[in-house]
Design a protein around this motif. Structure first.
Motif, mmCIF file in Angstrom:
data_model
loop_
_atom_site.group_PDB
_atom_site.id
_atom_site.type_symbol
_atom_site.label_atom_id
_atom_site.label_comp_id
_atom_site.label_asym_id
_atom_site.label_seq_id
_atom_site.Cartn_x
_atom_site.Cartn_y
_atom_site.Cartn_z
ATOM 1 N N LYS A 334 0.850 -1.197 0.000
ATOM 2 C CA LYS A 334 0.000 0.000 0.000
ATOM 3 C C LYS A 334 0.880 1.240 0.000
ATOM 4 O O LYS A 334 2.085 1.172 0.299
ATOM 5 C CB LYS A 334 -0.907 0.005 1.230
ATOM 6 C CG LYS A 334 -0.162 0.174 2.540
ATOM 7 C CD LYS A 334 -1.129 0.279 3.725
ATOM 8 C CE LYS A 334 -0.359 0.551 5.037
ATOM 9 N NZ LYS A 334 -1.277 0.694 6.181
ATOM 10 N N ALA A 335 0.295 2.342 -0.365
ATOM 11 C CA ALA A 335 1.032 3.606 -0.430
ATOM 12 C C ALA A 335 1.615 3.953 0.934
ATOM 13 O O ALA A 335 0.929 3.866 1.961
ATOM 14 C CB ALA A 335 0.102 4.729 -0.904
ATOM 15 N N GLY A 336 2.891 4.310 0.964
ATOM 16 C CA GLY A 336 3.541 4.740 2.199
ATOM 17 C C GLY A 336 4.272 3.644 2.939
ATOM 18 O O GLY A 336 5.054 3.934 3.861
ATOM 19 N N ALA A 337 4.029 2.375 2.573
ATOM 20 C CA ALA A 337 4.672 1.269 3.296
ATOM 21 C C ALA A 337 6.196 1.312 3.131
ATOM 22 O O ALA A 337 6.949 1.136 4.103
ATOM 23 C CB ALA A 337 4.129 -0.068 2.805
ATOM 24 N N LEU A 339 7.948 3.918 2.400
ATOM 25 C CA LEU A 339 8.431 5.117 3.084
ATOM 26 C C LEU A 339 8.671 4.848 4.563
ATOM 27 O O LEU A 339 9.664 5.302 5.134
ATOM 28 C CB LEU A 339 7.431 6.261 2.903
ATOM 29 C CG LEU A 339 7.780 7.590 3.579
ATOM 30 C CD1 LEU A 339 9.099 8.144 3.025
ATOM 31 C CD2 LEU A 339 6.647 8.598 3.399
ATOM 32 N N ASP A 340 7.745 4.089 5.191
ATOM 33 C CA ASP A 340 7.922 3.747 6.605
ATOM 34 C C ASP A 340 9.205 2.945 6.817
ATOM 35 O O ASP A 340 9.924 3.147 7.806
ATOM 36 C CB ASP A 340 6.721 2.935 7.105
ATOM 37 C CG ASP A 340 5.442 3.767 7.172
ATOM 38 O OD1 ASP A 340 5.552 5.005 7.243
ATOM 39 O OD2 ASP A 340 4.358 3.157 7.144
ATOM 40 N N THR A 342 11.951 2.983 4.908
ATOM 41 C CA THR A 342 13.132 3.829 4.720
ATOM 42 C C THR A 342 13.325 4.784 5.899
ATOM 43 O O THR A 342 14.461 5.111 6.255
ATOM 44 C CB THR A 342 13.033 4.627 3.402
ATOM 45 O OG1 THR A 342 11.857 5.440 3.418
ATOM 46 C CG2 THR A 342 13.002 3.692 2.208
ATOM 47 N N LYS A 343 12.230 5.207 6.526
ATOM 48 C CA LYS A 343 12.347 6.066 7.725
ATOM 49 C C LYS A 343 13.017 5.290 8.865
ATOM 50 O O LYS A 343 13.842 5.847 9.608
ATOM 51 C CB LYS A 343 10.972 6.556 8.154
ATOM 52 C CG LYS A 343 10.416 7.693 7.298
ATOM 53 C CD LYS A 343 9.054 8.142 7.822
ATOM 54 C CE LYS A 343 8.511 9.319 7.014
ATOM 55 N NZ LYS A 343 7.179 9.750 7.500
#
Length: 398
Positions: A334-337, A339-340, A342-343
């Motif tokens: 899903k969108a943002g997964a 990104l989490d 990499t954060k």
């Protein structure tokens, strides 16, 4: 032994094409008990010591032999030595090389004007074919090791070292066919019988070591090693006799140990050394020789390593030294997964260098992420794992 007079005679001739290579102190390998010195034959004219023996042999040929031409079998460095020397005398050179020979060695040999034929899976098969052509065409065969002129040429390495360092307690040298160590040991033992001569073989090509301790020739069924310059299956009787007479001990190193030495020399000494050339250092690094004391001379026999092999060694070395790690993480697609993820890696101060996103191998609604990161050691990798666990990521190290 090769007569000392023959080795000195070779020294009078070889500098037409060879150079006196550096004999460098290694502070990284030395300690209070031992001082390690590196004989840098990787900086030789052709990138390896083989020019010494090849030139000494070819310079001894009659005009009639030179007119007919020469033939040789080689895994690479002897080929370049013969090609360079033949080109110097303007004579025809034919080189038989194993099909597995690194491209850089094949190309360099051809650039020196030699006719190159790839034949066989290893040196011994290439050698057999070269001997067939010798009989068929009448060429003069330039043996890579079992020849007095060749061994005398290699023995000049010791004469150079003793000029730079008057007291040498140990000499550590690679063994393939045995010509290098036979020449060096012959010179050393006649000048100072107390010098200890240690040979090093690859575990995957250790016929000389087996023969040495059996006191009889015991050939290998096959050879497999990244040290292609010493990948010799069969023991030659001439070199075997010299080694029994002059060499004190033979040890062996495995593939990981050889690779570690290549990487060590690259990082610490800023020198590109092939596997065969680095194996003497590998023996010191991995404590293959007990009770080393005094001045230790290590022969770095060559630096003609294939860039693909060097790249593989570097990559594996980075992983083994905890400076690179690869992890596979399963994410909800899903969108943002991503990104989490990499954060989380940013929080752990891990640098991302490669990401592969794969839906096909995952369950429906998920994605498998294979991610390669740069790290700063084992503790840092443990921190990365701790951070991923903190945020409940499902992952495994690859």
């Amino acid at each position: 032994m090769i007569k000392l007079s023959e080795i000195y005679a070779a020294k009078e001739k070889i500098y037409d094409v060879a150079i006196k290579t550096p004999f460098t102190f290694s502070r990284f390998l030395s300690n209070d008990e031992k001082k390690v010195w590196l004989k840098c034959e990787n900086l030789q004219t052709i990138g390896a010591y083989k020019i010494r023996g090849a030139y000494n042999k070819i310079s001894s040929l009659s005009d009639e032999q030179k007119k007919i031409g020469v033939i040789a079998a080689s895994a690479g460095n002897h080929a370049q030595g013969v090609a360079f020397s033949a080109n110097y005398f303007k004579i025809n050179a034919n080189i038989i090389m194993p099909e597995s020979t690194p491209l850089t060695k094949v190309e360099n040999t051809m650039k020196l004007g030699a006719n190159v034929i790839l034949k066989g899976d290893n040196f011994d098969e290439a050698y057999a074919y070269a001997k067939e052509l010798e009989k068929e065409k009448g060429y003069c065969f330039i043996h890579p090791f079992a020849d007095n002129f060749v061994m005398a040429g290699q023995g000049t390495i010791f004469l150079e070292m003793i000029e730079d360092l008057s007291i040498i307690d140990y000499i550590i040298a690679p063994i393939g066919g045995g010509g290098l160590i036979s020449g060096i040991a012959s010179a050393a033992k006649q000048i100072n019988p107390n010098i200890k001569i240690i040979g090093v073989q690859a575990k995957g090509a250790n016929a000389m070591k087996t023969s040495f301790y059996n006191k009889k020739i015991t050939n290998s069924k096959g050879v497999k090693t990244i040290a292609d310059g010493i990948a010799v299956k069969n023991v030659d009787d001439i070199c075997f006799k010299h080694i029994l007479e002059c060499v004190d001990e033979i040890v062996e190193c495995d593939e990981d140990e050889i690779a570690n030495a290549v990487l060590f020399l690259l990082e610490q000494h800023k020198m590109v050394i092939e596997g065969a050339g680095a194996i003497s250092v590998a023996a010191i690094m991995h404590e293959k020789i007990k009770n080393l004391k005094g001045n230790i001379a290590c022969i770095l026999s060559g630096g003609n390593i294939d860039v693909t092999m060097l790249s593989n060694i570097i990559e594996k070395g980075l992983v083994k030294s905890y400076r690179k790690m690869q992890i596979k993480v399963t994410l909800v697609d899903k969108a943002g997964a991503l990104l989490d993820l990499t954060k989380a890696l940013k929080e752990a101060k891990a640098n991302i260098i490669k990401v592969d996103y794969d839906r096909l191998s995952a369950d429906f609604g998920d994605a498998n992420i294979t991610i390669t990161i740069e790290t700063k050691g084992k503790d840092h990798q443990e921190l990365v794992c701790k951070t991923l666990n903190k945020y409940s990521f499902i992952f495994k190290e690859l």
